[in-house]
Design a protein around this motif. Sequence first.
Motif, PDB file in Angstrom:
ATOM      1  N   SER A  22       3.217   4.458   4.165  1.00 55.27           N
ATOM      2  CA  SER A  22       2.735   3.551   2.989  1.00 55.27           C
ATOM      3  C   SER A  22       3.911   2.991   2.233  1.00 55.27           C
ATOM      4  O   SER A  22       4.047   1.813   1.438  1.00 55.27           O
ATOM      5  N   ASP A  23       5.231   3.582   0.790  1.00 56.99           N
ATOM      6  CA  ASP A  23       5.853   3.289   0.238  1.00 56.99           C
ATOM      7  C   ASP A  23       4.777   2.432  -0.724  1.00 56.99           C
ATOM      8  O   ASP A  23       3.400   3.324  -0.858  1.00 56.99           O
ATOM      9  N   TYR A  24       5.223   1.530  -1.215  1.00 55.53           N
ATOM     10  CA  TYR A  24       4.404   1.109  -2.083  1.00 55.53           C
ATOM     11  C   TYR A  24       3.322   0.142  -0.920  1.00 55.53           C
ATOM     12  O   TYR A  24       2.605  -0.384  -2.516  1.00 55.53           O
ATOM     13  N   ARG A  25       2.861  -0.205  -0.541  1.00 55.35           N
ATOM     14  CA  ARG A  25       2.642  -0.996   0.298  1.00 55.35           C
ATOM     15  C   ARG A  25       0.909  -1.155  -0.011  1.00 55.35           C
ATOM     16  O   ARG A  25       0.550  -2.127   0.063  1.00 55.35           O
ATOM     17  N   TYR A  26      -0.099   0.179   0.367  1.00 53.74           N
ATOM     18  CA  TYR A  26      -0.559   0.368  -0.350  1.00 53.74           C
ATOM     19  C   TYR A  26      -1.433  -0.109  -1.851  1.00 53.74           C
ATOM     20  O   TYR A  26      -1.976  -0.830  -2.107  1.00 53.74           O
ATOM     21  N   LEU A  27      -0.345   0.053  -2.817  1.00 51.47           N
ATOM     22  CA  LEU A  27      -0.788   0.349  -3.996  1.00 51.47           C
ATOM     23  C   LEU A  27      -0.573  -1.301  -4.204  1.00 51.47           C
ATOM     24  O   LEU A  27      -1.279  -2.102  -5.285  1.00 51.47           O
ATOM     25  N   MET A  28       0.604  -2.446  -3.660  1.00 49.64           N
ATOM     26  CA  MET A  28       0.481  -3.394  -3.890  1.00 49.64           C
ATOM     27  C   MET A  28      -0.253  -4.238  -3.040  1.00 49.64           C
ATOM     28  O   MET A  28      -0.363  -5.343  -3.179  1.00 49.64           O
ATOM     29  N   GLY A  29      -1.142  -3.610  -2.711  1.00 48.87           N
ATOM     30  CA  GLY A  29      -1.988  -4.988  -2.070  1.00 48.87           C
ATOM     31  C   GLY A  29      -2.274  -5.520  -0.776  1.00 48.87           C
ATOM     32  O   GLY A  29      -2.662  -6.156  -0.230  1.00 48.87           O
ATOM     33  N   VAL A  30      -1.420  -4.588   0.482  1.00 50.19           N
ATOM     34  CA  VAL A  30      -1.187  -5.024   1.029  1.00 50.19           C
ATOM     35  C   VAL A  30      -2.064  -4.710   2.208  1.00 50.19           C
ATOM     36  O   VAL A  30      -2.446  -3.929   2.859  1.00 50.19           O
ATOM     37  N   LYS A  31      -2.790  -6.257   2.911  1.00 49.68           N
ATOM     38  CA  LYS A  31      -4.265  -5.582   3.051  1.00 49.68           C
ATOM     39  C   LYS A  31      -3.887  -5.517   4.677  1.00 49.68           C
ATOM     40  O   LYS A  31      -5.510  -5.002   5.406  1.00 49.68           O
ATOM     41  N   LYS A  32      -3.125  -6.139   5.286  1.00 50.36           N
ATOM     42  CA  LYS A  32      -3.747  -6.037   6.819  1.00 50.36           C
ATOM     43  C   LYS A  32      -3.253  -4.455   7.371  1.00 50.36           C
ATOM     44  O   LYS A  32      -3.100  -4.551   8.716  1.00 50.36           O
ATOM     45  N   LEU A  33      -2.952  -3.794   6.874  1.00 53.76           N
ATOM     46  CA  LEU A  33      -2.164  -2.328   7.201  1.00 53.76           C
ATOM     47  C   LEU A  33      -3.748  -1.271   7.337  1.00 53.76           C
ATOM     48  O   LEU A  33      -3.518  -0.141   6.549  1.00 53.76           O
ATOM     49  N   LYS A  34      -4.659  -1.712   7.999  1.00 54.43           N
ATOM     50  CA  LYS A  34      -5.678  -1.366   8.709  1.00 54.43           C
ATOM     51  C   LYS A  34      -5.855  -0.476   9.852  1.00 54.43           C
ATOM     52  O   LYS A  34      -5.575  -1.001  11.044  1.00 54.43           O
TER      53      LYS A  34
END
Length: 320
Positions: free
Chosen positions: A97-109
């Motif tokens: 995830s790196d910071y993507r989850y915390l920074m709200g990257v929505k498409k990675l589901k």
Amino acid sequence: MFVKPEISKEQRERYFATAASRFAMDAKMLRCRASVHVENKDDIIFWEHVLHKFLPKEKFHFISGSRNEYGNETSGVTQCLKYFNFLSPSFIVCIDSDYRYLMGVKKLKAKNFVLQTYTYSFENHHCYAEGLDDFCCRLTNIRTCPFNFSLFWKRYSNALYDLFIWHLYFLTHDRDDFVQCDFNEYLNIVDRGSRHDLVRRPEALLDDLRKRANSRVKEFQGRNPEIDINKFRMKIEALGVNPNNLYLYLRGHNIYDLTLTLCRDVCRMMLRQAKQNMRILDHIDSELRRVIHFDAYQPIRQIEDDIKLLFRSEQLGVNS
């Protein structure tokens, strides 16, 4: 001087669509549930372990690197996500995830055929604090562990928490006030001179870390009085981050290295006191990379939920 040929967006899309189709066919030919593109070879052990835990009857074909649109063998998260528009039940990607989850990257589901770690990287999952004392006891075959890993990681996380909130705020708002390489300098608390204090006097190292972090926080507060940092903090905490578990969301390589050093020093202390052979210390790294405490904390449960969603099927024996 070699100049890369110009490749149009249509050519690039066509290339990755074809490659994705080929990987999906590979899974079928190999009689696997799916082909799984991960970032690097080191990621395979983690994702293989996780997928086997929840899908014990299924096989997966792992891909640790593939050719980019210029024909060069490439790995990493960028290469994985180039296939995003062409993923399917037979070809998925698993990424840190790196910071993507915390920074709200929505498409990675999961519904888009992407599994992510939710922690910064897969390495953080091997560092879950509540299980490290048991790990040292099992490895040394000694009943009592003299070090409180849970308290250490709690204090470490608390020392860095406010500084991390400012760091993530700046990143989220595209400001270079405190970039990641600068923040990461705070993660390593030992050097050659202080190594002997890590297990014997960890509170001294953690107090120094807290003082340095708090000094930087005061600097950011003074420079940015207009920022409502508490509002941003609540947004991040809604995702599961708190002052006691921050270590799960910090750069995994640093956290794993510190965990490995701790475990090695604690096991050495235990073996020395019991006057036992030190040879097992050679295997701590490989053993630690197999440790995952399923259902024990939020990020690993999030992965389980994603796997259930992605592979929901009575035939697979996964509970909906």
